[in-house]
Design a protein around this motif. Structure first.
Motif, mmCIF file in Angstrom:
data_model
loop_
_atom_site.group_PDB
_atom_site.id
_atom_site.type_symbol
_atom_site.label_atom_id
_atom_site.label_comp_id
_atom_site.label_asym_id
_atom_site.label_seq_id
_atom_site.Cartn_x
_atom_site.Cartn_y
_atom_site.Cartn_z
ATOM 1 N N ASP A 6 135.321 -3.390 75.731
ATOM 2 C CA ASP A 6 135.390 -2.238 75.159
ATOM 3 C C ASP A 6 135.590 -2.080 73.785
ATOM 4 O O ASP A 6 134.882 -1.594 72.780
ATOM 5 C CB ASP A 6 136.312 -1.232 75.564
ATOM 6 N N TRP A 7 136.571 -3.115 73.002
ATOM 7 C CA TRP A 7 136.789 -3.249 71.845
ATOM 8 C C TRP A 7 135.464 -3.432 70.776
ATOM 9 O O TRP A 7 135.276 -3.003 69.824
ATOM 10 C CB TRP A 7 137.996 -4.063 71.475
ATOM 11 N N LEU A 8 134.696 -4.419 71.438
ATOM 12 C CA LEU A 8 133.634 -4.888 70.812
ATOM 13 C C LEU A 8 132.497 -3.962 70.620
ATOM 14 O O LEU A 8 131.793 -3.756 69.609
ATOM 15 C CB LEU A 8 133.051 -6.125 71.518
ATOM 16 N N ASP A 9 132.151 -3.066 71.822
ATOM 17 C CA ASP A 9 131.499 -2.079 71.930
ATOM 18 C C ASP A 9 131.746 -0.807 70.988
ATOM 19 O O ASP A 9 130.822 -0.556 70.237
ATOM 20 C CB ASP A 9 131.489 -1.603 73.414
ATOM 21 N N ARG A 10 133.126 -0.515 70.867
ATOM 22 C CA ARG A 10 133.442 0.382 69.706
ATOM 23 C C ARG A 10 133.096 -0.163 68.212
ATOM 24 O O ARG A 10 132.603 0.477 67.694
ATOM 25 C CB ARG A 10 135.031 0.703 69.693
ATOM 26 N N LEU A 11 133.468 -1.366 68.124
ATOM 27 C CA LEU A 11 133.034 -2.066 66.917
ATOM 28 C C LEU A 11 131.800 -1.897 66.496
ATOM 29 O O LEU A 11 131.373 -1.678 65.310
ATOM 30 C CB LEU A 11 133.525 -3.567 66.924
ATOM 31 N N ALA A 12 130.940 -2.310 67.416
ATOM 32 C CA ALA A 12 129.541 -2.216 67.082
ATOM 33 C C ALA A 12 128.864 -0.849 66.829
ATOM 34 O O ALA A 12 128.229 -0.789 66.298
ATOM 35 C CB ALA A 12 128.451 -3.026 68.459
ATOM 36 N N THR A 13 129.307 0.069 67.488
ATOM 37 C CA THR A 13 128.826 1.220 67.463
ATOM 38 C C THR A 13 129.317 1.964 66.050
ATOM 39 O O THR A 13 128.479 2.514 65.475
ATOM 40 C CB THR A 13 129.649 2.348 68.450
ATOM 41 N N GLN A 14 130.319 1.654 65.375
ATOM 42 C CA GLN A 14 130.842 1.930 64.139
ATOM 43 C C GLN A 14 130.387 1.087 63.041
ATOM 44 O O GLN A 14 130.743 1.246 61.788
ATOM 45 C CB GLN A 14 132.330 2.476 64.158
ATOM 46 N N ALA A 15 129.631 -0.104 63.473
ATOM 47 C CA ALA A 15 129.618 -1.179 62.484
ATOM 48 C C ALA A 15 128.979 -0.604 61.239
ATOM 49 O O ALA A 15 129.222 -1.154 60.051
ATOM 50 C CB ALA A 15 128.765 -2.284 62.903
ATOM 51 N N GLN A 16 128.036 -0.128 61.269
ATOM 52 C CA GLN A 16 127.170 0.496 60.009
ATOM 53 C C GLN A 16 127.874 1.141 59.094
ATOM 54 O O GLN A 16 127.716 1.808 57.707
ATOM 55 C CB GLN A 16 125.928 1.371 60.259
ATOM 56 N N ARG A 17 129.318 1.879 59.537
ATOM 57 C CA ARG A 17 129.901 2.922 58.773
ATOM 58 C C ARG A 17 131.074 2.010 58.239
ATOM 59 O O ARG A 17 131.875 2.694 57.661
ATOM 60 C CB ARG A 17 130.506 4.127 59.601
ATOM 61 N N ILE A 18 131.353 0.879 58.491
ATOM 62 C CA ILE A 18 132.518 0.321 58.009
ATOM 63 C C ILE A 18 132.397 0.046 56.522
ATOM 64 O O ILE A 18 131.177 -0.162 55.783
ATOM 65 C CB ILE A 18 132.503 -1.292 58.539
ATOM 66 N N ARG A 19 133.566 0.632 55.818
ATOM 67 C CA ARG A 19 133.630 0.502 54.273
ATOM 68 C C ARG A 19 133.380 -0.848 53.977
ATOM 69 O O ARG A 19 134.165 -1.637 54.057
ATOM 70 C CB ARG A 19 134.662 1.189 53.728
ATOM 71 N N VAL A 20 132.507 -1.064 52.848
ATOM 72 C CA VAL A 20 132.428 -2.476 52.342
ATOM 73 C C VAL A 20 133.312 -2.406 50.970
ATOM 74 O O VAL A 20 132.628 -1.464 50.024
ATOM 75 C CB VAL A 20 130.837 -2.807 52.034
ATOM 76 N N PRO A 21 133.985 -3.358 50.600
ATOM 77 C CA PRO A 21 134.850 -3.433 49.144
ATOM 78 C C PRO A 21 133.731 -3.620 48.196
ATOM 79 O O PRO A 21 132.626 -4.100 48.441
ATOM 80 C CB PRO A 21 135.448 -4.569 49.383
ATOM 81 N N ARG A 22 134.077 -2.917 47.023
ATOM 82 C CA ARG A 22 133.087 -3.017 46.088
ATOM 83 C C ARG A 22 132.630 -4.284 45.675
ATOM 84 O O ARG A 22 131.508 -4.542 45.261
ATOM 85 C CB ARG A 22 133.873 -2.008 44.620
ATOM 86 N N TYR A 23 133.547 -5.259 45.478
ATOM 87 C CA TYR A 23 133.164 -6.750 45.161
ATOM 88 C C TYR A 23 132.370 -7.092 46.195
ATOM 89 O O TYR A 23 131.812 -8.432 45.631
ATOM 90 C CB TYR A 23 134.306 -7.291 44.888
ATOM 91 N N LEU A 24 132.079 -6.700 47.100
ATOM 92 C CA LEU A 24 131.096 -7.272 48.304
ATOM 93 C C LEU A 24 129.782 -6.478 48.433
ATOM 94 O O LEU A 24 129.065 -6.754 49.052
ATOM 95 C CB LEU A 24 131.735 -7.320 49.511
ATOM 96 N N ARG A 25 129.716 -5.532 47.688
ATOM 97 C CA ARG A 25 128.695 -4.760 47.624
ATOM 98 C C ARG A 25 127.404 -5.323 46.891
ATOM 99 O O ARG A 25 127.759 -5.651 45.727
ATOM 100 C CB ARG A 25 128.753 -3.396 46.993
ATOM 101 N N PRO A 26 126.158 -5.523 47.398
ATOM 102 C CA PRO A 26 125.079 -6.238 46.576
ATOM 103 C C PRO A 26 124.558 -5.284 45.226
ATOM 104 O O PRO A 26 124.282 -3.997 45.351
ATOM 105 C CB PRO A 26 123.979 -6.027 47.748
ATOM 106 N N PRO A 27 124.429 -5.950 44.237
ATOM 107 C CA PRO A 27 123.793 -5.450 43.225
ATOM 108 C C PRO A 27 122.456 -5.024 43.185
ATOM 109 O O PRO A 27 121.842 -5.635 44.174
ATOM 110 C CB PRO A 27 124.057 -6.472 41.963
#
Length: 215
Positions: A6-27
């Protein structure tokens, strides 16, 4: 064959909404497309994740623990196929036993100028793994989640530049940098993280710095 927890299913469902830190955002317009496979399975000690230790002879990221992965080739058709191909080439994992659940947003590695897509997957039918590409990989480990979330195995690691980030000391490996930041996020977002002391700060060992300075 085991079902997706269940935990992995939940993670995958919200994966695209995970906030990416500014220093890891592609220029904008920067970086080569790449992908890594975050392959979770059910091992003898409970849920685990597949990690490799990169060859100490490598030119980039030498000796570093990492997820299997690499650049997206034109024939791949995208990051999912690239992650599966690279995992098979590096660890011998059989892609037919892997159930891909989703992807996280692209993350940027300025050291190698790669735009990396983490691919989340469940090891539906585990296969034997090994260092299938010795010039790239020194060893392969299925690291239990229980060891990653153990507070005694967690530390904040300080780079000589002053940057400090999460790290894990497991299976004789020091997992740090990009891989540790992704694992830290996944464990937290998956609801698996246990309270630990982020004020326990250690310096990045000199031999690790020397290897990382190559290229």
């Amino acid at each position: 064959m085991t079902e997706v927890p269940d935990w992995l299913d939940r993670l995958a469902t919200q994966a695209q909404r995970i906030r990416v830190p500014r220093y890891l955002r592609p220029p904008d317009g920067a970086g080569r497309a790449a992908a890594v496979l975050m392959l979770f399975g059910e091992g003898p000690l409970g849920p685990d994740v597949l990690l490799i230790q990169r060859s100490t002879r490598g030119r980039r990221h030498a000796g570093q623990p990492a997820f299997p992965g690499g650049g997206v080739d034109p024939d791949d058709g995208g990051p999912v196929a690239a992650a599966l191909r690279e995992a098979e080439e590096e660890t011998g994992v059989d892609p037919s036993g892997v159930h891909v659940l989703g992807t996280m947003p692209e993350l940027y590695l300025d050291r190698s100028d790669n735009r990396v897509t983490p691919v989340i997957a469940w090891w539906r039918e585990p296969s034997a793994v090994h260092a299938a590409s010795p010039h790239e990989v020194d060893s392969v480990e299925r690291v239990p989640i229980a060891e990653l979330v153990d507070p005694g195995n967690r530390v904040t690691l300080r780079h000589p530049s002053g940057f400090a980030g999460p790290a894990f000391q497991v299976r004789g490996m020091l997992v740090w940098g990009f891989t540790a930041m992704v694992l830290d996020t996944v464990l937290r977002e998956g609801g698996l993280e246990r309270p630990w002391d982020p004020t326990r700060v250690e310096d990045l060992p000199q031999h690790v710095i020397d290897l990382a300075s190559r290229g």
